[in-house]
Design a protein around this motif. Structure first.
Motif, PDB file in Angstrom:
ATOM      1  N   MET A 133       1.177  -1.199   0.044  1.00 42.90           N
ATOM      2  CA  MET A 133       0.490   0.034  -0.090  1.00 42.90           C
ATOM      3  C   MET A 133       0.775   0.875  -0.178  1.00 42.90           C
ATOM      4  SD  MET A 133      -3.160   1.465   2.605  1.00 42.90           S
ATOM      5  CE  MET A 133      -1.906   1.597   4.410  1.00 42.90           C
ATOM      6  N   LYS A 134       0.496   2.244  -0.888  1.00 42.54           N
ATOM      7  CA  LYS A 134       1.361   3.669  -0.900  1.00 42.54           C
ATOM      8  C   LYS A 134       0.907   4.634  -0.287  1.00 42.54           C
ATOM      9  CE  LYS A 134       3.177   3.331  -5.874  1.00 42.54           C
ATOM     10  NZ  LYS A 134       2.119   3.559  -7.163  1.00 42.54           N
ATOM     11  N   VAL A 135       2.262   4.657   1.302  1.00 43.38           N
ATOM     12  CA  VAL A 135       1.122   5.550   1.968  1.00 43.38           C
ATOM     13  C   VAL A 135       1.386   6.922   1.719  1.00 43.38           C
ATOM     14  CG1 VAL A 135       0.907   6.178   4.190  1.00 43.38           C
ATOM     15  CG2 VAL A 135       1.524   3.868   3.866  1.00 43.38           C
ATOM     16  N   ILE A 136       0.156   7.364   1.213  1.00 47.00           N
ATOM     17  CA  ILE A 136      -0.026   9.398   0.407  1.00 47.00           C
ATOM     18  C   ILE A 136      -0.020  10.498   1.742  1.00 47.00           C
ATOM     19  CG2 ILE A 136       0.405  10.190  -1.800  1.00 47.00           C
ATOM     20  CD1 ILE A 136      -0.719   8.265  -3.149  1.00 47.00           C
ATOM     21  N   SER A 137      -1.528  10.061   1.663  1.00 46.62           N
ATOM     22  CA  SER A 137      -2.066  10.551   3.221  1.00 46.62           C
ATOM     23  C   SER A 137      -3.052  10.105   3.371  1.00 46.62           C
ATOM     24  CB  SER A 137      -3.246  11.930   2.030  1.00 46.62           C
ATOM     25  OG  SER A 137      -4.181  10.675   1.009  1.00 46.62           O
ATOM     26  N   ALA A 138      -3.979  10.698   4.515  1.00 47.09           N
ATOM     27  CA  ALA A 138      -4.937  10.063   5.507  1.00 47.09           C
ATOM     28  C   ALA A 138      -5.786   9.335   4.810  1.00 47.09           C
ATOM     29  CB  ALA A 138      -5.221  11.064   6.555  1.00 47.09           C
ATOM     30  N   ARG A 139      -6.334  10.247   3.765  1.00 46.63           N
ATOM     31  CA  ARG A 139      -7.725   9.756   3.031  1.00 46.63           C
ATOM     32  C   ARG A 139      -7.204   8.580   2.200  1.00 46.63           C
ATOM     33  NH1 ARG A 139      -7.921  15.340   3.026  1.00 46.63           N
ATOM     34  NH2 ARG A 139      -9.586  16.471   3.848  1.00 46.63           N
ATOM     35  N   GLN A 140      -6.319   8.167   1.482  1.00 49.70           N
ATOM     36  CA  GLN A 140      -5.739   7.391   0.369  1.00 49.70           C
ATOM     37  C   GLN A 140      -5.918   5.686   1.685  1.00 49.70           C
ATOM     38  OE1 GLN A 140      -2.492   6.556   0.463  1.00 49.70           O
ATOM     39  NE2 GLN A 140      -1.954   5.354  -0.780  1.00 49.70           N
ATOM     40  N   ALA A 141      -5.184   6.054   2.754  1.00 43.61           N
ATOM     41  CA  ALA A 141      -4.839   5.127   3.765  1.00 43.61           C
ATOM     42  C   ALA A 141      -5.887   4.934   4.221  1.00 43.61           C
ATOM     43  CB  ALA A 141      -3.960   5.262   4.070  1.00 43.61           C
ATOM     44  N   TRP A 142      -6.618   5.460   4.596  1.00 46.81           N
ATOM     45  CA  TRP A 142      -8.587   5.106   4.914  1.00 46.81           C
ATOM     46  C   TRP A 142      -9.148   3.869   3.605  1.00 46.81           C
ATOM     47  CZ3 TRP A 142     -11.168   7.650   8.754  1.00 46.81           C
ATOM     48  CH2 TRP A 142     -12.121   7.104   9.783  1.00 46.81           C
ATOM     49  N   HIS A 143      -8.623   4.303   2.880  1.00 47.46           N
ATOM     50  CA  HIS A 143      -9.357   4.131   1.226  1.00 47.46           C
ATOM     51  C   HIS A 143      -9.238   2.501   0.827  1.00 47.46           C
ATOM     52  CE1 HIS A 143      -9.891   2.962  -2.909  1.00 47.46           C
ATOM     53  NE2 HIS A 143     -11.171   3.359  -2.392  1.00 47.46           N
ATOM     54  N   ASP A 144      -7.445   3.327   0.796  1.00 46.49           N
ATOM     55  CA  ASP A 144      -6.624   1.360   0.569  1.00 46.49           C
ATOM     56  C   ASP A 144      -6.593   0.350   1.792  1.00 46.49           C
ATOM     57  OD1 ASP A 144      -6.913   2.760  -1.324  1.00 46.49           O
ATOM     58  OD2 ASP A 144      -4.355   2.493  -1.599  1.00 46.49           O
ATOM     59  N   ALA A 145      -6.961   0.659   2.766  1.00 45.82           N
ATOM     60  CA  ALA A 145      -6.266  -0.172   3.868  1.00 45.82           C
ATOM     61  C   ALA A 145      -8.058  -1.505   4.100  1.00 45.82           C
ATOM     62  CB  ALA A 145      -6.500   0.593   5.833  1.00 45.82           C
ATOM     63  N   MET A 146      -9.247  -0.465   3.532  1.00 52.06           N
ATOM     64  CA  MET A 146     -10.636  -1.004   3.799  1.00 52.06           C
ATOM     65  C   MET A 146     -11.031  -2.110   2.025  1.00 52.06           C
ATOM     66  SD  MET A 146     -12.659  -0.005   5.914  1.00 52.06           S
ATOM     67  CE  MET A 146     -12.407   1.201   7.375  1.00 52.06           C
ATOM     68  N   HIS A 147      -9.826  -2.012   1.566  1.00 50.28           N
ATOM     69  CA  HIS A 147      -9.409  -3.158   0.632  1.00 50.28           C
ATOM     70  C   HIS A 147      -9.310  -4.368   0.842  1.00 50.28           C
ATOM     71  CE1 HIS A 147     -10.179  -0.747  -3.407  1.00 50.28           C
ATOM     72  NE2 HIS A 147     -10.554   0.117  -2.721  1.00 50.28           N
ATOM     73  N   GLU A 148      -8.209  -4.487   2.147  1.00 48.71           N
ATOM     74  CA  GLU A 148      -7.671  -5.890   2.909  1.00 48.71           C
ATOM     75  C   GLU A 148      -9.005  -6.449   3.788  1.00 48.71           C
ATOM     76  OE1 GLU A 148      -4.505  -6.243   2.138  1.00 48.71           O
ATOM     77  OE2 GLU A 148      -5.163  -8.289   2.396  1.00 48.71           O
ATOM     78  N   ASP A 149      -8.782  -7.652   3.753  1.00 52.54           N
ATOM     79  CA  ASP A 149      -9.293  -8.043   4.713  1.00 52.54           C
ATOM     80  C   ASP A 149      -9.222  -8.138   5.934  1.00 52.54           C
ATOM     81  OD1 ASP A 149     -11.685 -10.563   5.226  1.00 52.54           O
ATOM     82  OD2 ASP A 149     -10.315 -11.395   5.704  1.00 52.54           O
ATOM     83  N   ARG A 150     -10.408  -7.503   6.582  1.00 56.46           N
ATOM     84  CA  ARG A 150      -9.539  -6.538   8.104  1.00 56.46           C
ATOM     85  C   ARG A 150      -9.490  -8.195   9.584  1.00 56.46           C
ATOM     86  NH1 ARG A 150     -11.860  -2.028  10.058  1.00 56.46           N
ATOM     87  NH2 ARG A 150     -12.639  -1.833  12.239  1.00 56.46           N
ATOM     88  N   PRO A 151     -10.194  -8.834   9.632  1.00 56.79           N
ATOM     89  CA  PRO A 151      -8.983  -9.680  10.240  1.00 56.79           C
ATOM     90  C   PRO A 151      -7.790 -10.270   9.657  1.00 56.79           C
ATOM     91  CG  PRO A 151     -11.590 -10.710   9.710  1.00 56.79           C
ATOM     92  CD  PRO A 151     -11.388  -9.877   8.775  1.00 56.79           C
ATOM     93  N   SER A 152      -7.105 -10.358   8.589  1.00 57.70           N
ATOM     94  CA  SER A 152      -6.123 -10.110   8.261  1.00 57.70           C
ATOM     95  C   SER A 152      -4.717  -9.117   8.043  1.00 57.70           C
ATOM     96  CB  SER A 152      -5.637 -10.539   7.130  1.00 57.70           C
ATOM     97  OG  SER A 152      -6.866 -12.045   6.334  1.00 57.70           O
ATOM     98  N   ALA A 153      -5.897  -8.250   8.660  1.00 59.98           N
ATOM     99  CA  ALA A 153      -5.156  -6.469   8.451  1.00 59.98           C
ATOM    100  C   ALA A 153      -4.844  -6.528  10.319  1.00 59.98           C
ATOM    101  CB  ALA A 153      -5.495  -5.633   7.712  1.00 59.98           C
ATOM    102  N   LEU A 154      -5.553  -6.646  11.130  1.00 65.00           N
ATOM    103  CA  LEU A 154      -5.843  -6.541  12.325  1.00 65.00           C
ATOM    104  C   LEU A 154      -4.403  -7.552  12.951  1.00 65.00           C
ATOM    105  CD1 LEU A 154      -9.377  -5.703  13.107  1.00 65.00           C
ATOM    106  CD2 LEU A 154      -7.109  -4.425  12.999  1.00 65.00           C
ATOM    107  N   ALA A 155      -4.999  -9.339  11.721  1.00 64.41           N
ATOM    108  CA  ALA A 155      -3.691  -9.938  12.751  1.00 64.41           C
ATOM    109  C   ALA A 155      -2.527  -9.191  12.748  1.00 64.41           C
ATOM    110  CB  ALA A 155      -4.025 -11.059  12.456  1.00 64.41           C
ATOM    111  N   VAL A 156      -2.144  -9.362  11.803  1.00 65.60           N
ATOM    112  CA  VAL A 156      -0.963  -8.399  11.253  1.00 65.60           C
ATOM    113  C   VAL A 156      -0.171  -7.327  12.378  1.00 65.60           C
ATOM    114  CG1 VAL A 156       0.536  -7.513   9.886  1.00 65.60           C
ATOM    115  CG2 VAL A 156      -0.775  -9.658   8.797  1.00 65.60           C
TER     116      VAL A 156
END
Length: 228
Positions: free
Chosen positions: A1-24
């Motif tokens: 994930m390219k970390v450019i801005s808070a708005r972009q990061a919020w959007h891109d983080a929601m593409h990831e499966d939530r339990p997977s991302a939180l597990a990491v």
């Protein structure tokens, strides 16, 4: 994930499966934690849990024990993406529920009607317009929804809603005519108050995510300097 801005990061983080991302994210500290004379060696794997891929972080045992686990090792890029997404999701979860829904409405690719409904209530409450007459209050209430929609379009690269579009939205909700020709006299001050309030709420929702983005950007710059 390219970390450019808070708005972009919020959007891109929601593409990831939530339990997977939180597990990491939950195991992020283990990646750099000291154990004995050197750093612990860890391995990140994807495992199937009831049809869903879940990221797991395991310490690799090096003293005469060999383990076999089903799953596939994550690439460095995917692991980095999931870690960044997980940290962003943890930041989002630190917000009050109403602000989480507002941020999801603004930036999540999987926003729901529930997100909009709660964001609408938040945009109306605290706007300081409760003293209006009942008829004007009814229209201002739906103008709050228009202010949300307008702000979302604006921050995502579009144009804000003009008086005509706002009047059409309010008419659609109330069934009563709202003349844009009287906008400056009757509605401009109310609209400005609502837009200012929505912008303030948006900044509050983005604050913890912006802090994560800044840390990730600083870490990336430090790594680049060391590599150079």
């Amino acid at each position: 994930m390219k970390v450019i801005s808070a708005r972009q990061a919020w959007h891109d983080a929601m593409h990831e499966d939530r339990p997977s991302a939180l597990a990491v994210a939950a195991e992020a500290a283990a990646l750099g934690k000291k154990g004995g004379p050197g750093e612990r060696k860890v391995m990140v794997m994807l495992e199937n849990h009831d049809g869903r891929e879940v990221a797991k972080v395991y310490e690799i045992r090096t003293e005469g024990v060999q383990e076999t686990r089903s799953g596939r090792r994550l690439t460095d890029a995917r692991c980095a993406h999931m870690l960044a997404a997980g940290l962003v999701l943890v930041a989002i979860d630190s917000l009050p529920k109403s602000l989480r829904h507002l941020g999801n409405f603004m930036y999540s690719p999987v926003a729901t009607g529930n997100d909009l409904g709660i964001a609408h209530g938040l945009a109306w409450l605290g706007s300081g317009l409760e003293s209006l007459t009942d008829r004007r209050k009814q229209r201002a209430y739906w103008m709050a929804m228009a202010a949300l929609q307008s702000h979302k379009m604006l921050v995502n690269g579009g144009e804000a809603m003009g008086p005509g579009a706002v009047c059409m939205l309010v008419e659609d909700r109330t069934g009563e005519k709202m003349n844009p020709q009287n906008w400056a006299r009757d509605w401009q001050a109310i609209w400005d108050a609502l837009c200012t309030h929505v912008d303030k709420l948006d900044k509050q929702a983005l604050k913890p995510v912006a802090a994560v983005v800044q840390r990730l950007q600083d870490r990336g710059e430090n790594q680049s300097e060391k590599a150079a």
